[in-house]
Each structure stands twice: as C-alpha cells, then as structure tokens.
Scaffold this motif. Structure first.
Motif, PDB file in Angstrom:
ATOM      1  N   ARG A 144       0.842  -1.203   0.000  1.00  0.00           N
ATOM      2  CA  ARG A 144       0.000   0.000   0.000  1.00  0.00           C
ATOM      3  C   ARG A 144       0.875   1.252   0.000  1.00  0.00           C
ATOM      4  O   ARG A 144       0.623   2.199  -0.738  1.00  0.00           O
ATOM      5  N   GLU A 145       1.929   1.250   0.815  1.00  0.00           N
ATOM      6  CA  GLU A 145       2.816   2.403   0.889  1.00  0.00           C
ATOM      7  C   GLU A 145       3.523   2.623  -0.449  1.00  0.00           C
ATOM      8  O   GLU A 145       3.690   3.757  -0.897  1.00  0.00           O
ATOM      9  N   ALA A 146       3.938   1.529  -1.081  1.00  0.00           N
ATOM     10  CA  ALA A 146       4.599   1.633  -2.387  1.00  0.00           C
ATOM     11  C   ALA A 146       3.633   2.209  -3.424  1.00  0.00           C
ATOM     12  O   ALA A 146       4.009   3.056  -4.233  1.00  0.00           O
ATOM     13  N   ALA A 147       2.392   1.768  -3.412  1.00  0.00           N
ATOM     14  CA  ALA A 147       1.393   2.280  -4.359  1.00  0.00           C
ATOM     15  C   ALA A 147       1.141   3.764  -4.121  1.00  0.00           C
ATOM     16  O   ALA A 147       1.024   4.540  -5.077  1.00  0.00           O
ATOM     17  N   ASN A 148       1.068   4.173  -2.864  1.00  0.00           N
ATOM     18  CA  ASN A 148       0.860   5.584  -2.557  1.00  0.00           C
ATOM     19  C   ASN A 148       2.057   6.429  -2.993  1.00  0.00           C
ATOM     20  O   ASN A 148       1.893   7.508  -3.565  1.00  0.00           O
ATOM     21  N   ALA A 149       3.269   5.942  -2.716  1.00  0.00           N
ATOM     22  CA  ALA A 149       4.479   6.662  -3.127  1.00  0.00           C
ATOM     23  C   ALA A 149       4.537   6.779  -4.648  1.00  0.00           C
ATOM     24  O   ALA A 149       4.864   7.843  -5.190  1.00  0.00           O
ATOM     25  N   GLU A 150       4.204   5.704  -5.325  1.00  0.00           N
ATOM     26  CA  GLU A 150       4.206   5.724  -6.787  1.00  0.00           C
ATOM     27  C   GLU A 150       3.218   6.751  -7.325  1.00  0.00           C
ATOM     28  O   GLU A 150       3.529   7.513  -8.252  1.00  0.00           O
ATOM     29  N   ALA A 151       2.033   6.800  -6.758  1.00  0.00           N
ATOM     30  CA  ALA A 151       1.015   7.746  -7.219  1.00  0.00           C
ATOM     31  C   ALA A 151       1.492   9.191  -7.053  1.00  0.00           C
ATOM     32  O   ALA A 151       1.364  10.012  -7.971  1.00  0.00           O
ATOM     33  N   VAL A 152       2.059   9.506  -5.904  1.00  0.00           N
ATOM     34  CA  VAL A 152       2.532  10.865  -5.656  1.00  0.00           C
ATOM     35  C   VAL A 152       3.704  11.198  -6.582  1.00  0.00           C
ATOM     36  O   VAL A 152       3.752  12.286  -7.173  1.00  0.00           O
ATOM     37  N   LEU A 153       4.650  10.279  -6.719  1.00  0.00           N
ATOM     38  CA  LEU A 153       5.800  10.545  -7.575  1.00  0.00           C
ATOM     39  C   LEU A 153       5.398  10.695  -9.039  1.00  0.00           C
ATOM     40  O   LEU A 153       5.980  11.495  -9.776  1.00  0.00           O
ATOM     41  N   ARG A 154       4.395   9.962  -9.465  1.00  0.00           N
ATOM     42  CA  ARG A 154       3.930  10.127 -10.849  1.00  0.00           C
ATOM     43  C   ARG A 154       3.249  11.481 -11.038  1.00  0.00           C
ATOM     44  O   ARG A 154       3.408  12.120 -12.087  1.00  0.00           O
TER      45      ARG A 154
END
Length: 172
Positions: A144-154
């Motif tokens: 979940r944390e990886a998905a959230n980080a990915e969304a913000v970085l994108r």
C-alpha cells in the motif's frame, strides 16, 4: 533501504547517456554510489527517502529514463558496488523498472520487496484493496505504501516533465 534501477529510454537509437547521468547524480547525491549495472542501465542504493525523490525526479526531468524504485531489505553487509548487492529491494527495483516501461507518460514505478511475498506489482491492486476483510487476502507488507508513493511521484513527475526550458531556468 531503497534501490533505484534507472534504464535509458530508446537507447538503441540514442547516444549513451549513462555517464552523464552518473556525473549528475554524483553531484546531486554526494556519497551515494550509482554505477552502470548492465548496458544502458544504472543502479544505486540509498537510505534517505528525500534522496530517492530527488534522484527519481532528476531522472524524470531529463526525459530519457525509466525509473524503478525498490523498497525493502538488502542483504548485509552492503557491498561497495550496487551490482553485487542482493535482497528483496534489488528484486523489487528490477520489477519496478520493468513496470515503468509500460507506465505511460511518467515512466516510474515503485515496488515493495519482502521475503517470500509474491510480487504482483504495487499498481495492480488499488490502495486499500485486500485488507483481509470479506475474505480478500491482505496486501503484502509495504504494498500500500509503495502504491501511494508511486502515485505521488507520478503526479509530481508529470509536472517535472511538462516544464519548459524557460520554466526550468526560473526554478533553477
């Protein structure tokens, strides 16, 4: 720990950009070791999330790179060369850079690496899905944390990529 695998886009029809990015990253992240891993790809291990963000956005700004970020454990002791490293974060970084190649406008992906966890891709399941309720299997640790980080970085990456040379001159 964070492992970044950064692969050159369109390298078969372009010049070798790895030496230039290595020199830029040496200035951007002093003390970090990035090096060519294979062909048109480089790899590095970082401990600071801020350095990971700075590195990823710098590569995206250039527009010539796929960025894969693996988050998790690395086998200790950490060798002097990232090419000799191993552990779940290294595996996750490899999976992430492969997903970044299919990511569309912002070629970046983040994967959580855990021992023995099947890797399904941080973006393959929406954040919040699979919480163990209603018979749905819980997400592996860190997904979940990886998905959230990915969304913000994108999102930020999109802004970074869309700036003109004149806008970058003002920012710089």
């Amino acid at each position: 720990m964070y492992v970044l695998t950064i692969d050159q886009r369109g390298s078969s029809t372009d010049v070798d950009r790895v030496p230039g990015l290595l020199a830029e990253l040496a200035r951007l992240v002093p003390g970090a070791t990035f090096e060519r891993s294979v062909g048109d790809e480089l790899q590095g291990v970082l401990q600071s999330p801020a350095e990971v963000v700075d590195t990823a956005l710098h590569a995206l700004r250039d527009g010539h790179w796929y960025v894969g970020i693996g988050v998790g454990a690395v086998d200790q002791p950490l060798p002097a060369s990232p090419r000799e490293g191993s552990g779940p974060a290294f595996v996750a970084a490899r999976l992430a850079v492969e997903r970044a190649k299919a990511a569309g406008h912002v070629p970046l992906a983040v994967e959580a690496g855990t021992e023995g966890t099947p890797r399904r891709g941080a973006a393959s399941r929406p954040a919040g899905a699979g919480d163990g309720a209603s018979g749905t299997p819980a997400a592996p640790p860190g997904e979940r944390e990886a998905a959230n980080a990915e969304a913000v970085l994108r999102l930020i990456g999109r802004l970074v990529q869309d700036r003109t040379a004149a806008q970058w001159k003002v920012v710089d």
